[in-house]
Scaffold this active site. Sequence first.
Site, short mmCIF file in Angstrom:
data_model
loop_
_atom_site.label_atom_id
_atom_site.label_comp_id
_atom_site.label_asym_id
_atom_site.label_seq_id
_atom_site.Cartn_x
_atom_site.Cartn_y
_atom_site.Cartn_z
N LYS A 38 0.84 -1.20 0.00
CA LYS A 38 0.00 0.00 0.00
C LYS A 38 0.87 1.25 0.00
CE LYS A 38 -0.47 -0.13 5.02
NZ LYS A 38 -1.23 0.35 6.15
N ARG A 135 -10.44 0.32 15.20
CA ARG A 135 -10.39 1.09 13.95
C ARG A 135 -11.49 0.58 13.02
NH1 ARG A 135 -4.73 1.39 10.64
NH2 ARG A 135 -5.14 -0.84 10.34
N HIS A 164 -5.85 -7.05 13.54
CA HIS A 164 -4.66 -6.19 13.41
C HIS A 164 -4.20 -5.73 14.78
CE1 HIS A 164 -1.81 -3.70 11.33
NE2 HIS A 164 -2.30 -2.58 11.82
N ARG A 221 1.41 -10.54 7.54
CA ARG A 221 1.34 -9.38 6.63
C ARG A 221 2.57 -8.51 6.88
NH1 ARG A 221 -3.66 -9.37 9.34
NH2 ARG A 221 -3.20 -7.33 10.25
N TYR A 265 14.06 31.48 4.24
CA TYR A 265 12.84 32.10 4.81
C TYR A 265 12.90 32.18 6.33
CZ TYR A 265 10.65 30.98 0.28
OH TYR A 265 10.34 30.88 -1.04
N CYS A 312 12.92 24.81 2.18
CA CYS A 312 11.95 25.42 1.26
C CYS A 312 11.15 24.32 0.56
CB CYS A 312 12.67 26.25 0.20
SG CYS A 312 13.83 27.44 0.87
N ASP A 314 11.27 23.45 -2.56
CA ASP A 314 11.99 22.71 -3.59
C ASP A 314 13.50 22.63 -3.35
OD1 ASP A 314 9.47 22.93 -5.09
OD2 ASP A 314 10.07 25.04 -5.23
C1 LIG Z 1 -4.18 -4.18 8.21
C2 LIG Z 1 -2.71 -4.02 8.09
N1 LIG Z 1 -1.93 -5.11 8.05
C3 LIG Z 1 -0.58 -5.02 7.95
C4 LIG Z 1 0.06 -3.80 7.89
C5 LIG Z 1 1.55 -3.76 7.83
O1 LIG Z 1 2.08 -3.23 9.02
P1 LIG Z 1 3.65 -3.09 9.21
O2 LIG Z 1 4.10 -2.09 8.21
O3 LIG Z 1 3.80 -2.60 10.61
O4 LIG Z 1 4.23 -4.42 8.97
C6 LIG Z 1 -0.73 -2.64 7.95
C7 LIG Z 1 -0.06 -1.34 7.93
O5 LIG Z 1 -0.33 -0.45 8.67
C8 LIG Z 1 -2.13 -2.74 8.04
O6 LIG Z 1 -2.90 -1.64 8.10
#
Ligand SMILES: Cc1ncc(COP(=O)(O)O)c(C=O)c1O
Length: 369
Positions: A38, A135, A164, A221, A265, A312, A314
Amino acid sequence: MTELTRPTFLEIHLSQLRKNLEAIRARVQPAKVMVVLKANAYGHGVDGVAPYIAPFADFIGVATLEEGIHMRTLVADKPILVMGGTLPEQIPAFPRHNLTLTASSPDLLRAASQVAESTGQTLRVHLKIDTGMERVGVRDTEAEPFLLEAAQTRGVEIEGIYSHYANSDAADLTHARLQLERFNEVLHLYEKHSLPPPTIRHISNSGGILQLPEGNFDMVRAGIMFYGVYPMLETQRTVDVRPAAVWRSRVSYSKVTPPGRPISYGSLWTAERPTRIVTVPCGYADGYFRRSTNQARVLVNGKSYPQVGRICMDQFMVDMGDDAAELGDPVTLLGEGIDAYDLAEWAGTNAYEVLTNISARVPRVFVTE
Ligand SMILES: Cc1ncc(COP(=O)(O)O)c(C=O)c1O
């Protein structure tokens, strides 16, 4: 380098990503490994990372439907789980793009069933249980009717069930262990009702992989650790992974600034004696945090120097003291001894934000050696 090559770029070492994945796999086997791609592959550039790594991954995780649809154009044949919140009107896109839906509520599950019935396509679903993140997901205390309803729901294939962790990367694992216990209790409901559990049960993120191997179940994951970064400094480093990204730039201006002429700045920094100030063509629009002004350090020609004056949009400036610098000299912003924690500390954030904040304006250069 051509006239169109931007001197500021993120170099991604794909073979290091693969080594990281294999190290994770060695730790968790026989569990499957979902690679979490992601947020533009945690800033690494999904267009280069996904096609390279997909053949070695069992599953791919993304946050949004849009990311899932894009992922399907990059990876034809691996399952893709959309983990973030989905609205009912988005569900028809899931079977169309062969994506796996997270059913985080009974309503979403019912909406999925309606889509399946009306299109005649089966929807692949992972149920989401909230064991203590608060969440998304059905709370463990309310999971029993949800699981029973899911088992009866037509048109959906309940392939997975997951939760999670909120704190699996911490030194204190009390809350993570409580979540694991709750998840196990939910899974026992299948036994209680003599129902076959979904074949892919999962809860572990990077913190879990590193610190709670008893929670591997059928799949883990792997997010940030796949990119070679441990989730927190205090997380136990039980798997050897290394960063795959080096953020590079080059000196675009070099001069000696006299004392009494403040830099940038807001005039937040002034030299006390004549000093060499070089300009780096990278700024907060590239994701180099403005709030790390006068805190950050970079390497110029391999040596560490302080960033000075307001960063800045850029560009930013660096104080090289009495050292010499030429136009085009190499600058390293991340990597080669500067790690994501350093940038995080200077900006008052964490390594996740450092990586995912590197903006689309920074070209990703993929190397495979
Ligand atoms: C549902 C879920 N699973 C797995 C992950 C991966 O987590 P991490 O990057 O801590 O391994 C995330 C990331 O936030 C997540 O939202």
